[in-house]
Structure formats: structure tokens, C-alpha cells
Write a protein that holds these residues in place. Sequence first.
Motif, PDB file in Angstrom:
ATOM      1  N   LEU A  13     -11.369 -43.750 -91.910  1.00 35.08           N
ATOM      2  CA  LEU A  13     -10.488 -42.582 -92.009  1.00 35.08           C
ATOM      3  C   LEU A  13      -9.960 -42.121 -90.650  1.00 35.08           C
ATOM      4  N   VAL A  17      -5.859 -41.484 -89.709  1.00 31.90           N
ATOM      5  CA  VAL A  17      -5.488 -40.080 -89.878  1.00 31.90           C
ATOM      6  C   VAL A  17      -5.540 -39.376 -88.532  1.00 31.90           C
ATOM      7  N   GLN A  21      -5.850 -33.513 -88.698  1.00 27.89           N
ATOM      8  CA  GLN A  21      -5.873 -33.532 -90.158  1.00 27.89           C
ATOM      9  C   GLN A  21      -7.211 -33.993 -90.728  1.00 27.89           C
ATOM     10  N   ARG A  25      -8.492 -33.865 -94.632  1.00 26.13           N
ATOM     11  CA  ARG A  25      -8.624 -35.145 -95.347  1.00 26.13           C
ATOM     12  C   ARG A  25     -10.062 -35.364 -95.826  1.00 26.13           C
TER      13      ARG A  25
END
Length: 289
Positions: A13, A17, A21, A25
Motif C-alpha cells: 500500500l 499511495v 492518504q 486508505r
Amino acid sequence: ATVLFDIGNSTFLPAIVPERQLAARNSLMSGTHAVTETGGPSGGGLLVQAAGPVGALLVDAASYLLSAALLRTLPERPPAPRTGDGAGRLIREGWTYVTRHPVMLPCMLWATATNFVCAALVALTPLYLVREAGLTPAQLGLVLAMDGVGGLAGAAVAVRLTRRFGTARGLVWAALAGGAAALLAPLTTTAADAYWFALGNAGFAFGVAIGSITTRTYRQTASPPELLSRVMATVRFVSWGAQPLGALTAGLLATYAGTHAALWTVCAAAVLPPLYLLTFPAGRRRDFE
């Protein structure tokens, strides 16, 4: 296999990302997980009644194959260049970084204690609700689904709560509230008052979800990129290692003290992890930074 998957999932992740964020998320990921946790147990209870336990296990196995097929649609991420270091040295680097970190160490210990309680509660729940309270498989599934409802609620408010009250303060108060809610669960004695267990299950999951999102986001943003996978592996190894111990302890308590007494003990212990976190300077701040 779950540990390996989770480490890959946690390190994938941040690679795709932006850092600003990550908290949102992670909340979205936890919320999605909570939705499946809500539908899975209730659907599983109905499936056991309709197809028997063997049929339910076959459907469960097929769902993992579907998951693997869906994961193949993710964008390719090139592997990090190999350093030539041995596995032992890589493990030591991750361990040293986490255990010497003023925030990650107490957060890891909080997660370890929380997972101990979670595993103990999971071990006792079906035993108590079926044998002591007399719930049917379908009713048991509905009560277990409240874990997902609480997790979804926690995921929905985690970012806003920690922004308003601070990451450390928000985690501690949410975990204390969740631990207090867990004390409602032992009030259930029959199927007619199973709502107490459902409320306690949801409240405890609410606090755990907020803490999990907050600490996972901190590790992802505060760890050096080259150490992130080792940090995640260290935390998972220690915190998830408490789960079999928690389940075993719950089984021993139920054997020698009775299921209801064991449930009261485990639910009372749910308030201890955030109190333990307060013994560290990081837990008494407004934010973990």
C-alpha cells in the motif's frame, strides 16, 4: 500464509499511495475487511445449517482461490534490489529498529496484548454461546457478525477521531472504551439476551479497529522505506505470536474455572492493553510523532 500475505499487503500500500492518504486508505481497507467480517460469519452460519460443516469448508477454500485470482489484477511492483545480506542479519535489523524505537515498541506491545485478548475471546465465543447460551448456528453467526459491524464503525471514524484528539490519545481512549464495552458480553446467559454479547463484541472491535489503523499507518509513514517490510514482519511475528497463547489460556481457564468465569476474566482483561500503553511516554502524548 496469512502472516506472509499481511506483510506483503502492508508494504504494498505505501508503494502505490501518497503518504498523506495512507491513514484514509488504511481506514478504507479496514472498513472493507469489516464488511466481509460482518457478512462472513452470518453467511457461514446459514451455510453450515444448509450444507453442513464440510460443505461450508469447501466454499471457504474456493473463496481463497477467488481471492488469488482477484489479486492477479493488481499492478506489478518490481522487487527491491537484493543486498546479499543473510536472512539472519535482515531479521536482526528489523528487530533492533522496532525494539529501540520509542513509539513502535510500545505500539507493538499494545498490539501483542490486544491480540492475546482477541484470541482468547475468539476461542471462548462459540463454546460459550452454543453450549452455555444455547444459540443455533445461524444465531451464532449473527452475533459474530457484530464484530464486523464494530470494526466498520471504527474504520469509519478512525481518521477523524485521531485528527481531532491526536493519534496516541485517540488510540488509548478508543481502546479503553472498547475494553469497557467487552464487559457487556458475559451478561448473555441465553439466546434471548444474546444482544449483550453482540454489543460487547461490536464495541471491542470498534476500539481494536481504531488502534490497528492508527498504529499501522504510523509504521508505514515513520519506517525507512528499505526497512518497512522488516518492521512489519517483526511486529507481526511478536503480536500474532500471542494469539495461540491467548487461545490456550482461555481453554485452560474454561477447563478449570468454567466457561462463564473464563469469559468474565478475558473481557475484564480487555481494558489492560491501553492501560499498559499509558506506562510509556509515547502513550501519554497527544500524538505519536
